[in-house]
Design a protein around this motif. Structure first.
Motif, PDB file in Angstrom:
ATOM      1  N   TYR A 143       8.347 -22.237  18.463  1.00 20.21           N
ATOM      2  CA  TYR A 143       9.674 -21.929  18.015  1.00 20.21           C
ATOM      3  C   TYR A 143      10.124 -23.076  16.949  1.00 20.21           C
ATOM      4  CZ  TYR A 143      14.706 -21.213  17.787  1.00 20.21           C
ATOM      5  OH  TYR A 143      16.035 -21.003  17.242  1.00 20.21           O
ATOM      6  N   TYR A 144      10.458 -22.771  15.695  1.00 24.14           N
ATOM      7  CA  TYR A 144      10.654 -23.538  14.635  1.00 24.14           C
ATOM      8  C   TYR A 144      12.064 -23.515  13.983  1.00 24.14           C
ATOM      9  CZ  TYR A 144      10.256 -25.853  10.164  1.00 24.14           C
ATOM     10  OH  TYR A 144      10.874 -26.489   9.130  1.00 24.14           O
ATOM     11  N   ALA A 145      12.956 -24.389  13.985  1.00 25.59           N
ATOM     12  CA  ALA A 145      14.079 -24.232  13.498  1.00 25.59           C
ATOM     13  C   ALA A 145      14.556 -25.539  12.597  1.00 25.59           C
ATOM     14  CB  ALA A 145      15.270 -24.247  14.498  1.00 25.59           C
ATOM     15  N   ASP A 146      15.131 -25.115  11.373  1.00 29.42           N
ATOM     16  CA  ASP A 146      15.130 -26.069  10.446  1.00 29.42           C
ATOM     17  C   ASP A 146      17.020 -26.145  10.132  1.00 29.42           C
ATOM     18  OD1 ASP A 146      16.012 -24.227   8.361  1.00 29.42           O
ATOM     19  OD2 ASP A 146      14.169 -24.472   7.206  1.00 29.42           O
ATOM     20  N   LYS A 147      17.225 -27.231   9.567  1.00 23.28           N
ATOM     21  CA  LYS A 147      18.705 -27.447   9.468  1.00 23.28           C
ATOM     22  C   LYS A 147      19.358 -26.345   8.417  1.00 23.28           C
ATOM     23  CE  LYS A 147      17.958 -30.723   5.712  1.00 23.28           C
ATOM     24  NZ  LYS A 147      18.391 -30.812   4.457  1.00 23.28           N
ATOM     25  N   ASP A 148      18.586 -25.364   7.563  1.00 21.39           N
ATOM     26  CA  ASP A 148      19.200 -24.756   7.050  1.00 21.39           C
ATOM     27  C   ASP A 148      19.218 -23.212   7.233  1.00 21.39           C
ATOM     28  OD1 ASP A 148      19.304 -26.410   4.611  1.00 21.39           O
ATOM     29  OD2 ASP A 148      17.135 -26.100   4.310  1.00 21.39           O
ATOM     30  N   GLY A 149      18.914 -23.155   8.724  1.00 22.70           N
ATOM     31  CA  GLY A 149      18.941 -21.826   9.478  1.00 22.70           C
ATOM     32  C   GLY A 149      17.793 -21.041   9.664  1.00 22.70           C
ATOM     33  N   TYR A 150      16.710 -21.550   8.825  1.00 22.93           N
ATOM     34  CA  TYR A 150      15.460 -20.749   9.087  1.00 22.93           C
ATOM     35  C   TYR A 150      14.735 -20.875  10.470  1.00 22.93           C
ATOM     36  CZ  TYR A 150      10.677 -19.223   8.466  1.00 22.93           C
ATOM     37  OH  TYR A 150       9.443 -18.380   8.678  1.00 22.93           O
ATOM     38  N   ARG A 151      14.364 -19.834  11.047  1.00 14.07           N
ATOM     39  CA  ARG A 151      13.958 -20.040  12.564  1.00 14.07           C
ATOM     40  C   ARG A 151      12.770 -19.022  12.495  1.00 14.07           C
ATOM     41  NH1 ARG A 151      19.672 -18.566  15.562  1.00 14.07           N
ATOM     42  NH2 ARG A 151      20.508 -20.618  15.013  1.00 14.07           N
ATOM     43  N   ASP A 152      11.820 -19.349  13.316  1.00 10.49           N
ATOM     44  CA  ASP A 152      10.685 -18.766  13.382  1.00 10.49           C
ATOM     45  C   ASP A 152       9.784 -18.917  15.016  1.00 10.49           C
ATOM     46  OD1 ASP A 152       8.156 -17.924  11.812  1.00 10.49           O
ATOM     47  OD2 ASP A 152       7.338 -19.503  12.626  1.00 10.49           O
ATOM     48  N   ILE A 153       9.581 -17.887  15.395  1.00 13.56           N
ATOM     49  CA  ILE A 153       8.517 -17.665  16.411  1.00 13.56           C
ATOM     50  C   ILE A 153       7.344 -17.276  16.325  1.00 13.56           C
ATOM     51  CG2 ILE A 153       8.237 -16.625  18.705  1.00 13.56           C
ATOM     52  CD1 ILE A 153      11.313 -16.235  19.054  1.00 13.56           C
ATOM     53  N   MET A 154       6.344 -17.979  16.548  1.00 13.48           N
ATOM     54  CA  MET A 154       4.933 -17.758  15.910  1.00 13.48           C
ATOM     55  C   MET A 154       3.944 -18.249  17.160  1.00 13.48           C
ATOM     56  SD  MET A 154       3.176 -19.762  12.769  1.00 13.48           S
ATOM     57  CE  MET A 154       4.430 -21.167  13.102  1.00 13.48           C
ATOM     58  N   THR A 155       2.894 -17.474  17.353  1.00 17.97           N
ATOM     59  CA  THR A 155       1.885 -17.697  18.165  1.00 17.97           C
ATOM     60  C   THR A 155       0.631 -18.215  17.166  1.00 17.97           C
ATOM     61  OG1 THR A 155       2.347 -15.954  19.676  1.00 17.97           O
ATOM     62  CG2 THR A 155       0.108 -16.788  19.910  1.00 17.97           C
ATOM     63  N   MET A 156      -0.154 -19.190  17.431  1.00 19.83           N
ATOM     64  CA  MET A 156      -1.091 -19.988  16.665  1.00 19.83           C
ATOM     65  C   MET A 156      -2.199 -20.356  17.795  1.00 19.83           C
ATOM     66  SD  MET A 156       0.976 -23.183  15.367  1.00 19.83           S
ATOM     67  CE  MET A 156       1.642 -24.295  16.490  1.00 19.83           C
ATOM     68  N   VAL A 157      -3.297 -20.568  17.132  1.00 21.58           N
ATOM     69  CA  VAL A 157      -4.512 -20.948  17.703  1.00 21.58           C
ATOM     70  C   VAL A 157      -4.708 -22.435  17.163  1.00 21.58           C
ATOM     71  CG1 VAL A 157      -6.947 -20.689  17.837  1.00 21.58           C
ATOM     72  CG2 VAL A 157      -5.599 -18.785  17.660  1.00 21.58           C
ATOM     73  N   VAL A 158      -4.737 -23.401  18.281  1.00 19.29           N
ATOM     74  CA  VAL A 158      -4.870 -24.744  17.991  1.00 19.29           C
ATOM     75  C   VAL A 158      -6.090 -25.292  18.457  1.00 19.29           C
ATOM     76  CG1 VAL A 158      -3.744 -27.108  18.424  1.00 19.29           C
ATOM     77  CG2 VAL A 158      -2.266 -25.061  18.155  1.00 19.29           C
ATOM     78  N   THR A 159      -6.889 -26.138  17.674  1.00 18.04           N
ATOM     79  CA  THR A 159      -8.343 -26.473  18.060  1.00 18.04           C
ATOM     80  C   THR A 159      -8.077 -28.048  18.188  1.00 18.04           C
ATOM     81  OG1 THR A 159      -9.300 -24.954  17.032  1.00 18.04           O
ATOM     82  CG2 THR A 159     -10.719 -26.774  17.545  1.00 18.04           C
ATOM     83  N   ASN A 160      -8.458 -28.540  19.400  1.00 18.74           N
ATOM     84  CA  ASN A 160      -8.540 -29.899  19.558  1.00 18.74           C
ATOM     85  C   ASN A 160      -9.995 -30.373  19.118  1.00 18.74           C
ATOM     86  OD1 ASN A 160      -8.867 -32.539  20.322  1.00 18.74           O
ATOM     87  ND2 ASN A 160      -7.622 -32.448  22.096  1.00 18.74           N
ATOM     88  N   LYS A 161     -10.046 -30.994  17.639  1.00 24.31           N
ATOM     89  CA  LYS A 161     -11.223 -31.501  17.166  1.00 24.31           C
ATOM     90  C   LYS A 161     -11.717 -32.677  17.833  1.00 24.31           C
ATOM     91  CE  LYS A 161     -11.752 -28.541  13.976  1.00 24.31           C
ATOM     92  NZ  LYS A 161     -12.921 -27.387  13.795  1.00 24.31           N
ATOM     93  N   THR A 162     -10.671 -33.449  18.206  1.00 20.84           N
ATOM     94  CA  THR A 162     -11.163 -34.757  18.858  1.00 20.84           C
ATOM     95  C   THR A 162     -12.034 -34.334  20.178  1.00 20.84           C
ATOM     96  OG1 THR A 162      -9.303 -35.944  18.066  1.00 20.84           O
ATOM     97  CG2 THR A 162     -10.562 -37.049  19.746  1.00 20.84           C
TER      98      THR A 162
END
Length: 166
Positions: A143-162
């Motif tokens: 869940y992303y929210a910025d000070k200008d009111g943009y909001r986003d719910i997103m599912t993403m694939v994250v890879t731990n490269k380490t």
């Protein structure tokens, strides 16, 4: 008959060359990725984010050994916007937009529920909840929210490269 055999062999060679280069773990996560509740706009609130996580089966706890000093890679726009994030033990980190060649300093903390809260220098905030894990590849609902009111719910694939290199 020779032409037909040549065309068939060429087709097999082309298909073999087009195979995905993603790991079996990434393929498993992508094939089961729950995107229920994803979207952006003013109506995408933190309450809708919590509901989206529940609709996807809930979440797992993220631990410090999963993220501290680890190179986390993910992307947006079908892989066009590559991102890298490294979180340090002291609550600071770096968020790199590889496609733009820029780096932003961030702060981060674990929330009581085992998720991560990120904050950018411009005041934008981003919460991550782990909804699935397959080795060093994760499905994260965010869940992303910025000070200008943009909001986003997103599912993403994250890879731990380490973790992949160990």
């Amino acid at each position: 008959m020779k032409v037909l055999t040549s065309v068939s062999l060429l087709s097999i060679a082309l298909l073999a060359g087009c195979q995905s280069t993603s790991s079996p773990e990434e393929q498993t996560i992508r094939s089961n990725l729950c995107t229920m509740g994803d979207g952006n706009g003013a109506e995408y609130t933190s309450e809708k984010f919590e509901q989206a996580v529940l609709d996807c089966g809930g979440y797992e706890i993220i631990t410090d050994d999963m993220v501290v000093d680890q190179e986390l890679m993910f992307s947006f726009s079908n892989g066009k916007k590559q991102r890298k994030m490294v979180l340090m033990e002291d609550g600071t980190g770096q968020y790199s937009m590889l496609d733009k060649g820029t780096v932003q300093n961030i702060t981060w903390a674990f929330l009581d529920n085992g998720s991560i809260h990120l904050e950018f220098e411009d005041g934008a905030q981003w919460d991550w909840k782990l909804i699935a894990e397959e080795g060093n590849v994760w499905a994260v609902k965010s869940y992303y929210a910025d000070k200008d009111g943009y909001r986003d719910i997103m599912t993403m694939v994250v890879t731990n490269k380490t973790a992949m290199m160990q």
